[in-house]
Design an enzyme around this catalytic site. Structure first.
Site, mmCIF file in Angstrom:
data_model
loop_
_atom_site.group_PDB
_atom_site.id
_atom_site.type_symbol
_atom_site.label_atom_id
_atom_site.label_comp_id
_atom_site.label_asym_id
_atom_site.label_seq_id
_atom_site.Cartn_x
_atom_site.Cartn_y
_atom_site.Cartn_z
ATOM 1 N N HIS A 60 -8.413 -28.228 35.302
ATOM 2 C CA HIS A 60 -8.197 -27.505 36.330
ATOM 3 C C HIS A 60 -6.866 -27.334 36.629
ATOM 4 O O HIS A 60 -6.050 -28.050 37.096
ATOM 5 C CB HIS A 60 -8.932 -28.146 37.757
ATOM 6 C CG HIS A 60 -9.064 -27.537 39.018
ATOM 7 N ND1 HIS A 60 -9.801 -27.779 39.884
ATOM 8 C CD2 HIS A 60 -8.204 -26.380 39.304
ATOM 9 C CE1 HIS A 60 -9.737 -26.835 40.847
ATOM 10 N NE2 HIS A 60 -8.505 -26.225 40.545
ATOM 11 N N ARG A 64 -1.346 -18.671 37.008
ATOM 12 C CA ARG A 64 -0.714 -17.508 37.669
ATOM 13 C C ARG A 64 -0.397 -16.371 36.833
ATOM 14 O O ARG A 64 0.053 -15.214 37.382
ATOM 15 C CB ARG A 64 0.635 -17.958 38.281
ATOM 16 C CG ARG A 64 0.761 -19.271 39.113
ATOM 17 C CD ARG A 64 -0.266 -19.116 40.353
ATOM 18 N NE ARG A 64 -0.232 -20.067 41.228
ATOM 19 C CZ ARG A 64 -1.058 -20.682 42.121
ATOM 20 N NH1 ARG A 64 -2.342 -20.072 42.022
ATOM 21 N NH2 ARG A 64 -1.042 -21.635 42.945
ATOM 22 N N ASN A 94 -8.057 -17.094 39.535
ATOM 23 C CA ASN A 94 -7.633 -16.572 40.587
ATOM 24 C C ASN A 94 -6.224 -16.007 40.485
ATOM 25 O O ASN A 94 -5.379 -16.299 40.941
ATOM 26 C CB ASN A 94 -7.606 -17.652 42.142
ATOM 27 C CG ASN A 94 -6.490 -18.680 41.733
ATOM 28 O OD1 ASN A 94 -6.317 -19.198 40.522
ATOM 29 N ND2 ASN A 94 -6.322 -19.483 42.888
ATOM 30 N N HIS A 179 -15.707 -25.196 44.399
ATOM 31 C CA HIS A 179 -14.361 -25.498 45.517
ATOM 32 C C HIS A 179 -15.232 -25.671 46.890
ATOM 33 O O HIS A 179 -15.618 -24.753 47.281
ATOM 34 C CB HIS A 179 -13.454 -24.366 45.381
ATOM 35 C CG HIS A 179 -12.474 -24.360 46.681
ATOM 36 N ND1 HIS A 179 -11.217 -24.494 46.440
ATOM 37 C CD2 HIS A 179 -12.713 -24.326 47.589
ATOM 38 C CE1 HIS A 179 -10.447 -24.455 47.821
ATOM 39 N NE2 HIS A 179 -11.270 -24.209 48.561
ATOM 40 N N HIS A 232 -11.892 -30.934 42.637
ATOM 41 C CA HIS A 232 -10.991 -31.911 43.682
ATOM 42 C C HIS A 232 -11.453 -32.510 44.648
ATOM 43 O O HIS A 232 -11.107 -32.241 45.876
ATOM 44 C CB HIS A 232 -9.662 -30.755 43.826
ATOM 45 C CG HIS A 232 -10.340 -29.510 44.572
ATOM 46 N ND1 HIS A 232 -11.097 -29.336 45.380
ATOM 47 C CD2 HIS A 232 -9.544 -28.476 44.282
ATOM 48 C CE1 HIS A 232 -11.135 -27.946 45.501
ATOM 49 N NE2 HIS A 232 -10.404 -27.375 44.837
ATOM 50 N N ASN A 278 -5.007 -27.798 49.480
ATOM 51 C CA ASN A 278 -6.186 -27.540 49.730
ATOM 52 C C ASN A 278 -7.173 -27.984 48.518
ATOM 53 O O ASN A 278 -7.098 -27.575 47.639
ATOM 54 C CB ASN A 278 -6.678 -26.226 50.210
ATOM 55 C CG ASN A 278 -7.928 -25.984 50.749
ATOM 56 O OD1 ASN A 278 -8.384 -26.771 51.250
ATOM 57 N ND2 ASN A 278 -8.382 -24.871 50.818
ATOM 58 N N ASP A 305 -5.309 -29.739 39.321
ATOM 59 C CA ASP A 305 -5.211 -28.579 40.250
ATOM 60 C C ASP A 305 -3.827 -28.107 40.266
ATOM 61 O O ASP A 305 -3.217 -27.761 41.357
ATOM 62 C CB ASP A 305 -5.767 -28.874 41.570
ATOM 63 C CG ASP A 305 -6.089 -27.790 42.403
ATOM 64 O OD1 ASP A 305 -5.997 -26.646 41.919
ATOM 65 O OD2 ASP A 305 -6.258 -27.798 43.652
ATOM 66 N N HIS A 309 3.688 -22.662 43.028
ATOM 67 C CA HIS A 309 4.307 -21.712 44.108
ATOM 68 C C HIS A 309 5.744 -22.088 44.190
ATOM 69 O O HIS A 309 6.426 -22.860 44.098
ATOM 70 C CB HIS A 309 3.648 -21.983 45.601
ATOM 71 C CG HIS A 309 2.172 -21.803 45.553
ATOM 72 N ND1 HIS A 309 1.531 -20.749 45.706
ATOM 73 C CD2 HIS A 309 1.218 -22.660 45.763
ATOM 74 C CE1 HIS A 309 0.484 -20.716 45.738
ATOM 75 N NE2 HIS A 309 0.068 -22.059 45.790
HETATM 76 O O1 DOR Z 1 -3.766 -26.009 47.076
HETATM 77 C C1 DOR Z 1 -4.567 -25.429 46.238
HETATM 78 N N1 DOR Z 1 -4.094 -24.443 45.677
HETATM 79 N N2 DOR Z 1 -6.137 -25.427 46.520
HETATM 80 C C2 DOR Z 1 -6.721 -24.415 45.829
HETATM 81 O O2 DOR Z 1 -7.921 -24.404 46.056
HETATM 82 C C3 DOR Z 1 -6.006 -23.307 45.271
HETATM 83 C C4 DOR Z 1 -4.881 -23.632 44.746
HETATM 84 C C5 DOR Z 1 -4.006 -22.313 44.587
HETATM 85 O O3 DOR Z 1 -4.336 -21.625 43.450
HETATM 86 O O4 DOR Z 1 -2.659 -22.219 44.711
HETATM 87 ZN ZN ZN Z 2 -7.689 -25.063 42.020
#
Ligand code: DOR
Ligand code: ZN
Length: 424
Positions: A60, A64, A94, A179, A232, A278, A305, A309
């Site tokens: 997981h 990006r 995503n 999720h 998660h 999250n 996960d 960012h």
């Molecule tokens: O904290 C998170 N970041 N939870 C998620 O479900 C998505 C992920 C993200 O893509 O940044």
């Molecule tokens: Zn995730």
């Protein structure tokens, strides 16, 4: 030229092996395992005092690319993986465009071929554009070699869509990775709902927003007789629900993340946006339940996960910051320090949760060290103490709440298909 790993402590959970021996790698496969092996024209790595395990698999991660290359690329993310001891990653869809069609999957695979650090197994989107309205073309995704389907980042809000997704996915023998979040219950929330959120004046995400969807999805998996993997998990009630589902023979598996079993809501008291994730960081009771679940096998996998960012994204007021924590370079150290060294799980269980089980759930044909197997191998110094330093992270984003933390256990050599991709 081959590679001969001498005198390491080899741990293979699948074959129940935990002993000192040598491993000979020829081209991309394990050619021999035994004592006092020798070979000509072969690089020798002395693993005396080190632990040799099947290459770690992180099922997981968010890489990006395409679309958010300023946060992470396939190159930087897979390089971070190699440094963290991972030989395989499964990347979530995503991206922009969303990985909901073979074109994007093929692009991801071709970028990874150029990077050439670790294996990358893409996960396809359940719904077109992750909108939760219409199913992706699951047959096409399957032929483009996705290993699972998920709308991760978003829940699948419509239970009828989830039912059909599970039915289709079962036809192609793909697990759905869920999720679990009820967006009506979590709406506007930025952290765990509890006394700390009240004190900080931040809107909470109640634990029930996770629990109700875990319960719902287990029921849909039972109804459709299909495979469900829950991503998660963060709440003690989720552990209980999954334990019960397993006890009655449902095809349910799950994972938890290092940040969820090492940090609580208290980590947010300074409004550090690197603790915003999250599902959110929960409570000491939840950590205890996650540890119980890891110990008794209810929790099959440890996944990061990894959610990079950029600094400019996170350097805003808490409410506006995106959710996510990077994890590839700290996961192994956290698992060794917080779970293995503290006697919560054994080394064998570490191998199960970070290699064998993810491989079995996703059908990756990896996760063990045996003659003839693909030579994906991680060599760990179990005693090495080190400090997480921002300037040493090779992930393009540095959004880790663990910077400055002292850890024990570090990958010193990462081998993918017989090739050294990271050497400390
Ligand atoms: O904290 C998170 N970041 N939870 C998620 O479900 C998505 C992920 C993200 O893509 O940044
Ligand atoms: Zn995730």
């Amino acid at each position: 030229m081959g590679l001969l790993i001498k005198n390491g402590r080899l741990i293979d959970a699948k074959n129940n092996i935990d002993q000192k021996c040598d491993i000979l790698i020829e081209t991309d496969k394990i050619a021999e395992i035994g004592d006092n092996l020798s070979a000509n024209n072969t690089e020798i790595f002395d693993a005396n005092g080190l632990t040799v395990v099947p290459g770690l698999i992180d099922m997981h991660v968010h890489l990006r690319e395409p679309g958010f290359e300023y946060k992470e690329t396939i190159y930087s993310g897979t390089q971070a993986a190699a440094r963290g001891g991972f030989t395989s990653l499964c990347c979530m869809p995503n991206t922009n465009p969303v990985a909901d069609n073979p074109g994007v999957i093929e692009f991801i695979l071709s970028q990874n071929k150029k990077a050439a650090f670790v294996n990358l197994f893409p996960i396809g989107a359940v719904s077109k554009g992750l909108k939760g309205e219409e199913l992706s073309e699951i047959a096409d995704l399957k032929s483009s070699a996705v290993v699972a389907l998920s709308d991760d980042g978003n829940p699948i809000e419509n239970p009828e869509l989830m039912r059909r997704a599970m039915e289709y996915a079962a036809m192609f023998d793909l697990p759905i990775i869920s999720h679990c979040e009820d967006r009506q219950l979590s709406a506007g929330g930025v952290m765990h709902e509890g006394y700390i959120s009240t004190r900080l004046g931040l809107k909470g995400i109640p634990r029930t927003s996770e629990i109700v969807v875990v319960a719902r999805d287990i029921e849909i998996a039972r109804f459709t007789n299909s495979r469900l993997h829950i991503a998660h998990i963060s709440c003690k009630e989720s552990v209980e629900l999954i334990r019960k589902a397993k006890s009655i023979g449902l095809k349910v598996s799950c994972e938890c993340c290092p940040h969820h079993f090492t940090l609580t809501q208290e980590a947010l008291i300074n409004y550090d946006t690197n603790t915003k994730v999250n599902p959110p960081l929960r409570t000491q009771e939840d950590i205890a339940a996650l540890k119980d679940g890891l110990k008794d096998g209810t929790i099959d996998c440890i996944a990061t996960d990894h959610a990079p960012h950029a600094e400019e994204d996170k350097d805003v007021e808490f409410d506006s910051a995106p959710f996510g924590i990077i994890g590839l370079e700290t996961a192994l150290g956290l698992v060794v320090s917080e779970l293995v060294d503290k006697g919560i799980i054994s080394w064998k269980q570490l191998v199960e949760k970070m290699s064998l089980n993810p491989s079995n759930i996703l059908g990756l044909s990896r996760g063990s060290l045996e003659k003839g197997a693909v030579a994906d191998i991680t060599i760990i110094d179990p005693k090495q103490e080190w400090t997480v330093r921002k300037e040493e992270l090779v992930s393009k984003s540095k959004n880790s709440p663990f910077i400055g933390r002292r850890l024990r256990g570090k990958a010193v050599l990462t081998v993918v298909s017989g090739r050294i991709v990271y050497k400390a």
